[in-house]
Design an enzyme around this catalytic site. Structure first.
Site, PDB file in Angstrom:
ATOM      1  CE  LYS A 210       7.021  -7.341 -10.277  1.00  0.00           C
ATOM      2  NZ  LYS A 210       7.067  -8.273  -9.153  1.00  0.00           N
ATOM      3  CD  GLU A 216      -5.698   1.854  -8.304  1.00  0.00           C
ATOM      4  OE1 GLU A 216      -5.207   1.157  -9.221  1.00  0.00           O
ATOM      5  OE2 GLU A 216      -6.222   1.377  -7.281  1.00  0.00           O
ATOM      6  N   GLY A 267       6.685  -5.754  -5.522  1.00  0.00           N
ATOM      7  CA  GLY A 267       6.361  -4.326  -5.451  1.00  0.00           C
ATOM      8  C   GLY A 267       6.746  -3.703  -4.118  1.00  0.00           C
ATOM      9  NE  ARG A 268       4.452  -7.942   0.103  1.00  0.00           N
ATOM     10  CZ  ARG A 268       3.824  -8.627  -0.857  1.00  0.00           C
ATOM     11  NH1 ARG A 268       3.244  -8.000  -1.863  1.00  0.00           N
ATOM     12  NH2 ARG A 268       3.753  -9.945  -0.814  1.00  0.00           N
ATOM     13  CD  GLU A 353       0.452  -5.899  -1.439  1.00  0.00           C
ATOM     14  OE1 GLU A 353       1.598  -5.771  -1.909  1.00  0.00           O
ATOM     15  OE2 GLU A 353      -0.503  -5.211  -1.848  1.00  0.00           O
ATOM     16  CG  HIS A 384      -0.687  15.189  22.435  1.00  0.00           C
ATOM     17  ND1 HIS A 384      -0.927  15.799  23.641  1.00  0.00           N
ATOM     18  CD2 HIS A 384       0.664  15.115  22.305  1.00  0.00           C
ATOM     19  CE1 HIS A 384       0.234  16.111  24.215  1.00  0.00           C
ATOM     20  NE2 HIS A 384       1.210  15.698  23.418  1.00  0.00           N
ATOM     21  CE  LYS A 512      -4.732  -4.859  -8.306  1.00  0.00           C
ATOM     22  NZ  LYS A 512      -3.415  -5.354  -8.697  1.00  0.00           N
TER      23      LYS A 512
HETATM   24  O1  F6P Z   1      -2.553  -4.262  -5.968  1.00  0.00           O
HETATM   25  C1  F6P Z   1      -1.433  -4.539  -5.203  1.00  0.00           C
HETATM   26  C2  F6P Z   1      -0.179  -4.257  -5.971  1.00  0.00           C
HETATM   27  O2  F6P Z   1       0.024  -5.244  -6.911  1.00  0.00           O
HETATM   28  C3  F6P Z   1       1.010  -4.123  -5.046  1.00  0.00           C
HETATM   29  O3  F6P Z   1       1.548  -5.330  -4.688  1.00  0.00           O
HETATM   30  C4  F6P Z   1       1.896  -3.260  -5.846  1.00  0.00           C
HETATM   31  O4  F6P Z   1       2.910  -2.688  -5.072  1.00  0.00           O
HETATM   32  C5  F6P Z   1       0.903  -2.250  -6.380  1.00  0.00           C
HETATM   33  O5  F6P Z   1      -0.257  -3.011  -6.643  1.00  0.00           O
HETATM   34  C6  F6P Z   1       1.320  -1.483  -7.587  1.00  0.00           C
HETATM   35  O6  F6P Z   1       1.556  -2.326  -8.667  1.00  0.00           O
HETATM   36  P1  F6P Z   1       2.346  -1.795  -9.923  1.00  0.00           P
HETATM   37  O7  F6P Z   1       3.703  -1.377  -9.471  1.00  0.00           O
HETATM   38  O8  F6P Z   1       2.389  -2.949 -10.882  1.00  0.00           O
HETATM   39  O9  F6P Z   1       1.591  -0.628 -10.506  1.00  0.00           O
END
Ligand code: F6P
Length: 545
Positions: A210, A216, A267-268, A353, A384, A512
């Protein structure tokens, strides 16, 4: 003068929090006098139409709520609670595009992403991007022409979990010539084994973020690009595509094809947007539209069904009843469908979240608990592993069984066994087994040296453990869309009752920021000044030199 939007928001913000209502006090009294001691076995004997009274048909999903710890009075009071807290007004404010995400000053309009084309700029934008994305997906799916065999989605959190959950769920209608890989973790052990098996000429990377700033995702995107260049990849424009609200950052990365979305998509809640591109690549345009249509059908149900038959509303109320009155700390999700193996992980982000908050909309600390821990594994695997604890552990953990009536394979014998297992578990949780019953049973594997009465205590089950069973006729794009939207609105409902902002996630920020501070300190000679002794000591052990 205030705009009508501001006035509506002020009215919504002024709606009472659950604990400031008469219904809350009545529920407390009801819990102390009846609720706490409700016995499901007795409740079924007392109320012969309990199953009919406590089951609901929503779009694509039948729900049996009858094995939950409630009676008609509980339900009546919970519905009073929803009314007093103005859940329906809050819901309407969301659907109307009010800025209900107060701390970020944003609307929450993921429901618009699955609404049919209508008048207005937002709908025009949504359908313009959707049409373009689905047309693009079809060109990639023409594998003879595109040459693409592998799709690697690089994203994390909401930019990963939705596609990673939905692609295997819809495997029965997935393109047979495309393989999907999901890379999320900044741990190189995630991307390295994926790249090792790929050929740049046959690979499409979807860089999904987003913000297009997430550490990452950016690190993995750069690693993918470096691998692509080093292994003879030549046509970046063809092999890299971005899905983001930050179109400029994607361009600066060197990506020409970008499908955008908007800050009002959390995002979610984003699998319905361009973030769903891997799903569209897997199942094609018509099926992706069916996924959206299923979610839209659930949106309409949430907006229009009377409260007493409104499934997301009822589930959200039940969640509050369990969390705040019974004090249950977690809920286990058991999808009896291997395709839904990533559903618990998806729901963890969606629920925890969204509702893992400790202050109300005014920033005041809450005097009650919010999000439960959501966890689970597909059935029958969970049986199990941890079902022992669900049956005989010291905590009561409500379980949600998701059963699918008709499989997409022809191994009917296996499927009947699967369904029987799911039903048996919910039955066993409720029925339990008394010590007397255990005493009268043969137990061939039990020790013969132990006193029989003592052994029976180990072999008895308290029972009266609650569960909900959801049944889908088939797992299709449409029913999956409805299922996910059901969970979204249930999370909305409990968040609205708790009076929290379900749409921000400030809790992820501190880690972060500290990570950015620690990163240079990990290098040789990095400064450890000002760190606590534990963190400094750990850095010294982890430093490569
Ligand atoms: O760190 C949490 C978050 O902001 C989530 O809410 C989001 O889905 C995820 O990181 C990824 O964010 P982005 O889509 O901006 O890379």
């Amino acid at each position: 003068m205030n705009s009508p939007q501001t006035e509506t928001m002020q009215q919504v913000a002024a709606l009472p929090r659950c604990d400031r209502t008469g219904a809350w006090i009545a529920l407390k009294t009801h819990y102390d006098s009846h609720g706490r001691g409700l016995d499901l076995r007795e409740a079924f004997t007392r109320q012969t139409d309990r199953f009919e009274a406590l089951s609901v048909q929503a779009p694509e999903i039948f729900a049996d709520l009858s094995k939950n710890l409630l009676d008609p009075e509980t339900l009546r009071l919970l519905l009073d609670l929803a009314r007093e807290c103005g859940v329906e007004d809050r819901r309407d404010a969301m659907f109307d595009g009010q800025a209900i995400n107060l701390t970020e000053g944003r609307a929450v309009l993921h429901t618009t992403l699955r609404a049919p084309r209508s008048q207005g700029a937002v709908s025009d934008d949504v359908h313009r991007v959707l049409d373009a994305m689905l047309a693009y997906a079809e060109t990639v799916r023409d594998t003879a022409a595109s040459g693409i065999r592998h799709v690697v989605n690089i994203g994390i959190g909401g930019s990963d979990l939705g596609p990673q959950m939905a692609v295997p769920a819809l495997d029965a209608c997935a393109h047979p010539g495309l393989s999907f890989h999901f890379v999320s973790n900044v741990d190189g052990h995630d991307i390295a084994p994926v790249l090792r098996r790929l050929d740049p000429r046959e690979t499409l990377f979807v860089i999904a973020s987003k913000t297009f700033t997430t550490q990452e995702t950016m690190a993995n995107a750069h690693a993918a690009k470096a691998w692509f260049d080093a292994n003879g990849g030549t046509d970046t424009a063809k092999h890299f595509v971005a899905t983001t609200t930050n179109v400029q950052a994607a361009a600066e990365f060197g990506i020409g094809t970008t499908f955008g979305f908007w800050d009002w998509v959390g995002g979610r809640y984003s699998l319905w947007s361009a973030i769903g591109l891997p799903i569209a690549l897997a199942i094609g345009a018509d099926n992706f539209r069916a996924l959206l249509a299923g979610a839209h059908a659930m949106d309409r149900h949430f907006s229009e069904a009377p409260a007493a038959r409104n499934l997301p509303l009822l589930l959200g109320l039940l969640d509050v009843w369990y969390r705040n009155f019974h004090g249950f700390t977690s809920r286990s999700v058991a999808p009896y469908h291997q395709g839904l193996k990533r559903l618990p992980a998806y729901l963890q982000q969606l629920e925890m979240e969204s509702n893992g908050k400790r202050v109300d909309l005014d920033g005041e600390p809450l005097p009650f608990s919010t999000s439960p821990v959501v966890w689970g594994e597909p059935g029958t695997n969970g049986q199990h592993a941890y079902f022992q604890m669900l049956h005989q552990g010291s905590d009561v953990i409500p379980v949600e069984f998701i059963l699918v009536k008709t499989p997409t394979h022809s191994l009917h014998d296996l499927h009947t066994k699967l369904l029987a297992n799911g039903l048996a578990q919910s039955q066993a949780l409720m029925r339990g087994k008394s010590t007397a019953e255990a005493l009268n049973e043969k137990a061939p594997t039990a020790s013969r040296d132990l006193d029989a009465a003592k052994l029976a205590k180990h072999r008895s089950f308290p029972g009266n453990r609650p569960s909900t069973t959801l049944i889908l006729d088939r797992l299709t794009p449409r029913s999956l869309g409805a299922l996910i939207a059901l969970y979204e609105h249930r999370v909305f409902t409990s968040g609205a009752l708790w009076g929290i902002n379900s749409f921000d996630q400030w809790g992820v920020e501190l880690g972060k920021a500290l990570c950015a501070d620690l990163l240079p300190r990990l290098g040789t000679g990095g400064d450890l000044e000002g760190l606590d002794a534990s963190t400094a000591g750990l850095i010294q052990r982890l430093r490569s030199a």
